[in-house]
Design a protein around this motif. Structure first.
Motif, PDB file in Angstrom:
ATOM      1  N   HIS A  35      32.702 -26.870 -16.416  1.00 29.78           N
ATOM      2  CA  HIS A  35      33.076 -25.756 -15.543  1.00 29.78           C
ATOM      3  C   HIS A  35      34.143 -24.921 -16.244  1.00 29.78           C
ATOM      4  O   HIS A  35      35.273 -25.389 -16.437  1.00 29.78           O
ATOM      5  CB  HIS A  35      33.613 -26.265 -14.200  1.00 29.78           C
ATOM      6  N   GLU A  36      33.752 -23.733 -16.653  1.00 27.40           N
ATOM      7  CA  GLU A  36      34.679 -22.780 -17.288  1.00 27.40           C
ATOM      8  C   GLU A  36      35.482 -23.436 -18.404  1.00 27.40           C
ATOM      9  O   GLU A  36      36.714 -23.340 -18.447  1.00 27.40           O
ATOM     10  CB  GLU A  36      35.604 -22.161 -16.233  1.00 27.40           C
ATOM     11  N   ARG A  44      25.196 -19.938 -10.303  1.00 24.60           N
ATOM     12  CA  ARG A  44      25.622 -20.272 -11.659  1.00 24.60           C
ATOM     13  C   ARG A  44      24.696 -21.285 -12.319  1.00 24.60           C
ATOM     14  O   ARG A  44      23.989 -22.033 -11.663  1.00 24.60           O
ATOM     15  CB  ARG A  44      27.042 -20.883 -11.604  1.00 24.60           C
TER      16      ARG A  44
END
Length: 791
Positions: free
Chosen positions: A15-16, A56
């Protein structure tokens, strides 16, 4: 012998740029929630704050070491949600696009970084839509273009939380020579003899190796050779004990074990539990139309059913214990059939195991609901593959008695404007009338199949014709008063229902800090039905004065109206058995805290409707019905023994004065209904009178008010409250109609053991309460509600 190694530890979610701990099985939302990245989407209006998650791409990773002394190692995913590619050290193992299937990849001798990269379900669905063209649906979300739990895209009771993740277990399987690929148990009974035919398919790593299978069940053993990659072993078990639905007998289960052998070497073992029972679906035409009656072991049933939706919008976090709790609640309410609705999933083995043990019949929809589904590739091949896998997976369960092709899609094609919009494009008919019945007939011929619900059995009739097959009754909720349930006698009511808000403690938890009102921001957000509050209000105002500005009174009256609406339908239809052969209430459960049709809310708390179902679905039911000839009392007897007794009929004023009384004998045969005409002089007239019917000594009662509550001059209710061990006792000094203890207002963990009850002056009721930490009679009074005179 085959060795299985779970791959549940060591996973991360990217995640990111961060590596977050990931739970497998699980999903992106639950991992992000555990890591504190997103707020709880069930609280307040947080659902909208996390909508980005479903748009996403997401990546799961772990280290894989497949080294083994065995000849082959497979990487097995029981469920991937939904469109993904699987890579090992950057090398593609395969791609998936179906939540409802399992997947197996050969990783013999391999090791490295295992990556499961999920494409957004929206992106996958929109890509398929671009390829096959637009199709109509009841909702704007593109759920019909991807083989995924449709209701994760939102429904009229569910949030839009589009999931991704490894939602079922993953493991490594190491094996040599051969493994069991598939076993189809065909179970039949006749004249005390149980027959099990186990059709076995195997996968080989050595083509030339001679193989055999041995099987045991009920003390009987048999052996068969494997010819190539398949074989059949047959076992005949004498004096088998039959498996029955709850209320009709016991649920004996037999352990079946099948062993794959190479000489004396055990290569693999398959174990399941089965039950011996015969099931038929009687769809013969008769004087009333076309029937739809389930017959188990020769016994014709009035199905006392509920519709089941996924118990959590994140189904990976529903453990075995929660399935058992929810299904135990259903059984305790008198339910004997659970319909798994087509906008959800094929449930886990834990669900069906519990139904096997509890005697709950299972009606299994294939996962198609409220939309036109394209029949082109890539969907067509996925549909057949998932159907083949899940039919075989679920075959051992005796509780499973019916396969159903879809929910409301045949009806939608005819009535919802789809036919014109489709202009000849495929829409799913080839699945429901082609692929799915062919798969069931080939793989599971011991169970009936129906093309859809509702379905009249032929395009020569309207799909939702109440006189033929299954019927969904939604005009009543959407446009009419619940008295409309008495307009006809459907052959089988597969969906009907009425909304009410969840329990008060559930609302307080889900909407922290909010000043509760029917139209407060959080309440409106947790009401997903089109014009839901408007329908609630109009439905209430037909019977009661609307309690403007009084949320507590609104909350109580909505619960009363829900229970009465469902009672109106079930009492009427049960009194017309055997013409009507079942009712399936929409719905048993919720997947989050929401105003809905459920009997058990999203926090697992029982609404008054739940307790009303216990009365409505009991083996024996009394109901007063208005017929052309006058008032009739129906004694509905679903028990195995004849029911005889004496009815005490009383015409009573709202002030408690008995204006007339009579005792009448009755006899209802087993599994039958007896009708007793009420003497005309006892029929209540006007808003000041009502009729009470009791079976002497049985604790069964029917009450009939000829006028709507808003017209009845109720006395101001007076009653006494006293503590007793395990609960409270309420003693009425006046007529007290639809008394309800909302125990969760006393303590969020408190539960009452009964719902609405009407007391005549001088009558007493004891209400059991568990989970109440500091019992107090005066506090109990604050949580007691009943119908009050119109102000």
């Amino acid at each position: 012998m085959l060795e299985a190694s779970p791959l549940s530890d060591g996973w991360i979610l990217r995640h990111e740029g961060e590596a977050l701990p990931a739970a497998v099985p699980g999903c992106v939302h639950t991992d992000l929630l555990a890591a504190g990245v997103i707020p709880d989407p069930f609280l307040g209006r947080n659902e909208a704050e996390v909508a980005w998650v479903g748009r996403r791409e997401w990546t799961y990773e772990t280290d894989l070491r497949a080294a083994s002394a065995h000849e082959q190692t497979d990487l097995v995913f029981d469920g991937l949600d939904s469109a993904a590619e699987i890579l090992l050290d950057g090398q593609l193992l395969g791609r998936t696009r179906n939540m409802h299937r399992s997947y197996r990849f050969d990783v013999t001798g391999l090791q490295g970084r295992l990556t499961v990269r999920f494409v957004s379900a929206y992106a996958e669905a929109e890509a398929v839509r671009g390829k096959v063209g637009e199709r109509p649906a009841a909702y704007a979300e593109p759920f019909q273009y991807i083989r995924k739990m449709a209701c994760s895209f939102g429904w009229d009771w569910g949030p839009t939380l589009v999931t991704a993740g490894i939602w079922r277990p993953v493991r490594l399987e190491h094996w040599s020579t051969a493994r069991i690929a598939r076993v189809r148990p065909l179970v039949t009974v006749g004249q005390g003899l149980g027959v099990v035919e186990l059709a076995v398919d195997v996968e080989r790593s050595r083509v030339e190796a001679p193989l055999a299978v041995e099987a045991t069940v009920g003390g009987v053993r048999a052996r068969a050779e494997i010819d190539g990659t398949s074989g059949v072993v047959r076992l005949e078990v004498p004096d088998v004990r039959l498996w029955w639905p709850r209320g009709y007998g016991e649920q004996p289960l037999y352990d079946v074990e099948l062993t794959l052998l190479h000489g004396e070497d055990v290569l693999d073992v398959w174990r399941r539990r089965i039950g011996f029972r015969a099931v038929e679906l009687d769809r013969r035409p008769d004087a009333h139309g076309t029937g739809f009656t389930l017959v188990v072991n020769g016994e014709r049933l009035f199905a006392r059913g509920v519709n089941w939706i996924p118990d959590d919008v994140f189904p990976s976090r529903v453990p075995r214990e929660r399935y058992r709790e929810r299904l135990r609640q259903a059984a305790d309410a008198g339910v004997d059939l659970v319909r798994i609705w087509g906008g959800g999933i094929y449930e886990s083995a834990d669900f069906y195991d519990a139904c096997d043990e509890l005697g709950l019949l299972v009606w299994q929809d294939f996962p198609f609901a409220c939309a036109a589904y394209p029949e082109e590739q890539p969907l067509r091949g996925e549909v057949e593959a998932e159907a083949r896998e899940n039919v075989v997976r679920l075959m051992p369960h005796p509780s499973l008695v019916l396969w159903n092709g879809n929910n409301e899609n045949l009806w939608g094609f005819r009535d919802w404007g789809w036919e014109r919009r489709l202009a000849g494009d495929s829409w799913g008919e080839g699945y429901y009338l082609g692929i799915l019945p062919r798969v069931v007939a080939e793989l599971d011929p011991t169970r009936p199949y129906t093309a859809g619900s509702p379905w009249s059995g032929s395009w020569d009739r309207h799909p939702n014709d109440p006189a033929h097959g299954t019927h969904h009754s939604w005009e009543v909720w959407n446009r009419e008063d619940y008295a409309g349930y008495r307009a006809n006698v459907p052959r089988f009511v597969a969906e009907f229902g009425w909304q009410a808000p969840p329990a008060y403690a559930t609302l307080r938890r889900a909407l922290p800090g909010e000043q509760l009102a029917p139209d407060s921001p959080g309440m409106l957000h947790h009401q997903k039905a089109d014009d839901g509050n408007g329908k609630l209000r109009r439905g209430l105002e037909r019977h009661f004065a609307f309690p403007d500005g009084d949320f507590d009174r609104w909350h109580y009256l909505m619960q009363v109206n829900q229970a009465r609406a469902v009672a109106a339908g079930i009492e009427y239809w049960r009194s017309h058995w055997p013409v009507c052969a079942g009712t399936v209430v929409w719905q048993l459960n919720d997947c989050w805290p929401v105003t809905s049709w459920a009997a058990i809310d999203g926090d697992g708390r029982e609404k008054p409707l739940y307790h009303e179902l216990r009365r409505l679905y009991a083996d024996r039911l009394l109901t007063l019905q208005v017929q052309a000839s006058g008032l009739v009392l129906a004694a509905v007897n679903q028990a195995a023994e004849e029911w005889t007794g004496v009815l005490r009929l009383r015409r009573v004023s709202v002030d408690g004065v008995v204006a007339g009384e009579a005792s009448v004998g009755f006899a209802a045969a087993r599994r039958a209904v007896a009708l007793v005409e009420v003497p005309r002089e006892l029929a209540p007239v006007g808003p000041k009178e009502f009729l009470v019917g009791d079976v002497e000594g049985a604790g069964l009662r029917a009450v009939h008010f000829p006028a709507e509550d808003r017209e009845v001059p109720y006395p101001r209710p007076e009653f006494d409250v006293a503590l007793v061990p395990g609960g409270i006792t309420v003693t009425a000094r006046t007529l007290v109609r639809d008394l309800l203890l909302q125990a969760d207002r006393l303590d969020p963990d408190a539960r009452a053991d009964r719902g609405l009850v009407t007391l005549l002056p001088g009558e007493q009721v004891t209400i059991g309460v568990r989970g109440w930490q500091t019992p107090d009679a005066e506090r109990a009074r604050t949580a007691l509600y009943c119908v009050e005179p119109t102000r």
